[in-house]
Enzyme design. Structure first.
Site, mmCIF file in Angstrom:
data_model
loop_
_atom_site.group_PDB
_atom_site.id
_atom_site.type_symbol
_atom_site.label_atom_id
_atom_site.label_comp_id
_atom_site.label_asym_id
_atom_site.label_seq_id
_atom_site.Cartn_x
_atom_site.Cartn_y
_atom_site.Cartn_z
ATOM 1 N N GLY A 29 0.837 -1.198 0.000
ATOM 2 C CA GLY A 29 0.000 0.000 0.000
ATOM 3 C C GLY A 29 0.865 1.237 0.000
ATOM 4 O O GLY A 29 2.093 1.141 -0.009
ATOM 5 N N ALA B 88 2.020 5.234 1.474
ATOM 6 C CA ALA B 88 2.397 5.823 2.758
ATOM 7 C C ALA B 88 1.139 6.097 3.561
ATOM 8 O O ALA B 88 0.147 6.590 3.016
ATOM 9 C CB ALA B 88 3.160 7.128 2.517
ATOM 10 N N LYS C 279 -1.183 0.113 6.322
ATOM 11 C CA LYS C 279 -0.548 -1.192 6.075
ATOM 12 C C LYS C 279 -0.054 -1.855 7.363
ATOM 13 O O LYS C 279 -0.262 -3.047 7.568
ATOM 14 C CB LYS C 279 0.714 -1.051 5.202
ATOM 15 C CG LYS C 279 0.572 -0.374 3.896
ATOM 16 C CD LYS C 279 1.913 -0.249 3.180
ATOM 17 C CE LYS C 279 3.023 0.442 3.961
ATOM 18 N NZ LYS C 279 2.797 1.899 4.134
ATOM 19 N N SER C 280 0.663 -1.056 8.197
ATOM 20 C CA SER C 280 1.273 -1.630 9.400
ATOM 21 C C SER C 280 0.202 -2.141 10.356
ATOM 22 O O SER C 280 0.329 -3.234 10.915
ATOM 23 C CB SER C 280 2.142 -0.585 10.107
ATOM 24 O OG SER C 280 3.235 -0.232 9.290
ATOM 25 N N ALA D 171 11.811 -4.979 12.863
ATOM 26 C CA ALA D 171 11.851 -3.617 12.309
ATOM 27 C C ALA D 171 13.074 -3.495 11.417
ATOM 28 O O ALA D 171 14.190 -3.788 11.843
ATOM 29 C CB ALA D 171 11.930 -2.604 13.444
ATOM 30 N N THR D 172 12.872 -3.054 10.188
ATOM 31 C CA THR D 172 14.019 -2.813 9.302
ATOM 32 C C THR D 172 14.522 -1.386 9.454
ATOM 33 O O THR D 172 15.554 -1.025 8.913
ATOM 34 C CB THR D 172 13.644 -3.087 7.829
ATOM 35 O OG1 THR D 172 12.552 -2.242 7.484
ATOM 36 C CG2 THR D 172 13.239 -4.535 7.633
ATOM 37 N N HIS E 139 4.455 3.409 16.563
ATOM 38 C CA HIS E 139 4.102 2.029 16.177
ATOM 39 C C HIS E 139 4.168 1.100 17.392
ATOM 40 O O HIS E 139 3.303 0.259 17.586
ATOM 41 C CB HIS E 139 5.049 1.516 15.087
ATOM 42 C CG HIS E 139 4.669 1.962 13.703
ATOM 43 N ND1 HIS E 139 4.995 1.255 12.584
ATOM 44 C CD2 HIS E 139 3.961 3.035 13.271
ATOM 45 C CE1 HIS E 139 4.531 1.878 11.510
ATOM 46 N NE2 HIS E 139 3.916 2.973 11.904
ATOM 47 N N ARG F 124 1.194 -1.244 19.027
ATOM 48 C CA ARG F 124 1.297 -2.709 19.079
ATOM 49 C C ARG F 124 1.086 -3.279 20.472
ATOM 50 O O ARG F 124 0.570 -4.380 20.621
ATOM 51 C CB ARG F 124 2.716 -3.142 18.652
ATOM 52 C CG ARG F 124 2.951 -3.255 17.203
ATOM 53 C CD ARG F 124 4.192 -4.103 16.913
ATOM 54 N NE ARG F 124 5.372 -3.694 17.660
ATOM 55 C CZ ARG F 124 6.190 -2.704 17.310
ATOM 56 N NH1 ARG F 124 5.944 -1.979 16.233
ATOM 57 N NH2 ARG F 124 7.250 -2.424 18.031
ATOM 58 N N ASP G 226 8.488 -5.092 9.073
ATOM 59 C CA ASP G 226 8.016 -3.747 8.710
ATOM 60 C C ASP G 226 9.231 -2.832 8.562
ATOM 61 O O ASP G 226 9.786 -2.398 9.554
ATOM 62 C CB ASP G 226 7.065 -3.252 9.810
ATOM 63 C CG ASP G 226 6.228 -2.061 9.356
ATOM 64 O OD1 ASP G 226 6.445 -1.562 8.236
ATOM 65 O OD2 ASP G 226 5.357 -1.653 10.134
#
Lengths: 167, 167, 167
Positions: free
Chosen positions: B8, B10, B14-15, B33-34, B49, B53, B82
């Site tokens: 998707g 910005a 999505k997250s 997490a990247t 985020h 969560r 993500d």
């Protein structure tokens, strides 16, 4: 005959999907490239697309005169036009009346005897571009897509290589 | 085991969608997490985020070595990665062979024992970027999305927080 | 009453689709324009939209105070708000608290007596913009779209003039 419009973003798998749809029709497929090999980036891309397609296609390089090319190749196998967005860009650079040309295409498509599978791009889903030329182009591309989608028998939107049926 | 790709734009939700899909699997969820907290904008985003969560996730910060991280956390709960787009960007900055890494990921995913829910971005639906680096990146991102979508069991495209099923 | 959110890219046919949906409700339709005719490009666009709609609409120009305008026109025909993205941009330029205003709109919509058809834009599907202001705007637009989609009864995503049902 059947007109299929395949739209999507850059590197979304549109061309590959369009090749699959074109090959599904009987007869020798015709590849109508609107790109000209003007620089290395484009040359490399054209070569890669050709390698994937295989050598059994009739190939035409048609930067501007798309309707005459569709009429000249009519009666044989299905035509893949890749892509309308570049054609539009070529028309604008050549200072042709793009609205007239797009409407002529929309008028010609339903009268063709052989199928036409047309690839186009979605370019209007980002932030508004800073420069006026880019804004004009994305407006024109959006208008063109609406006009061609309206006369198409099928429209697909490709994301990550996967088609969604719009029509 | 199951691979789910969530794509998707910005701030499309999505997250959040990926968190919902990850939590639906049994076991303690793992957040990979990247992103690295390199600046204030990113720090604030990571914190937001995390707050959403909740604290019951195992957390890993994995900017580059994604396949080893998936193997190291395999056998437990589902993993949420993500996101792939940032991973790709990290690979390119580190001058790794991103095509090799993406194909290695595609090869590893079907052999995992625990589910993997992967978030990615669509970046190719705007006007062609002016600079060559941005063009290369959006090409790479599109190619990566096609490769991962091809091996995924499910693919969803999220718009305004609402998922469309692509596969 | 019914809230319908119509989203899509630039020149995707969103406004036309929203007009069709608005006209399908009984009563005289109300057009709430968030655009002001500040320059020639915008003036021309407003005139073109007006010509297409026809003269049987009640028209309001509402750059900022959208909730009061929806309440003031409530009880009659359906309202078309075109568009939320421009409203958001107006709020930000006027240094209003956009998050507060968006949440106030989300709170007001379910309590309206007459239908509201809201047009918005997807702006987050291109490459990450270079400048921080554009990034903030696309983040805000994405967040707004999620908030409004969440309270909407129906959400459509329009591509090439063709609606996909998201909700």
């Amino acid at each position: 005959m059947t007109t299929i419009l395949i739209t999507g973003g850059a590197r979304s798998g549109k061309s590959k999907r369009a090749e699959t749809r074109t090959r599904a029709f009987p007869g020798q497929p015709v590849y109508i490239a609107t790109a000209e090999a003007l620089d290395g980036e484009m040359e490399e891309r054209i070569a890669r697309h050709r390698a994937r397609r295989g050598s059994d296609w009739i190939e035409r390089e048609v930067p501007l005169d798309l309707v005459p090319a569709l009429l000249a190749t009519d009666g044989g196998g299905a035509r893949l036009v890749d892509c309308l967005t570049l054609w539009l860009s070529n028309l604008m650079h050549a200072e042709r009346d793009w609205e007239h040309e797009v409407n002529a295409l929309a008028g010609a498509l339903p009268r063709l005897k052989s199928p036409a599978v047309l690839v186009t791009n979605e370019v209007g889903l980002g932030i508004v571009p800073d420069n006026a030329l880019a804004r004009s182009f994305r407006d024109a591309a959006g208008i063109m897509n609406q006009i061609i989608a309206d006369v198409a028998d099928e429209v697909e939107f490709v994301v990550a290589g996967l088609p969604m049926k719009l029509k």
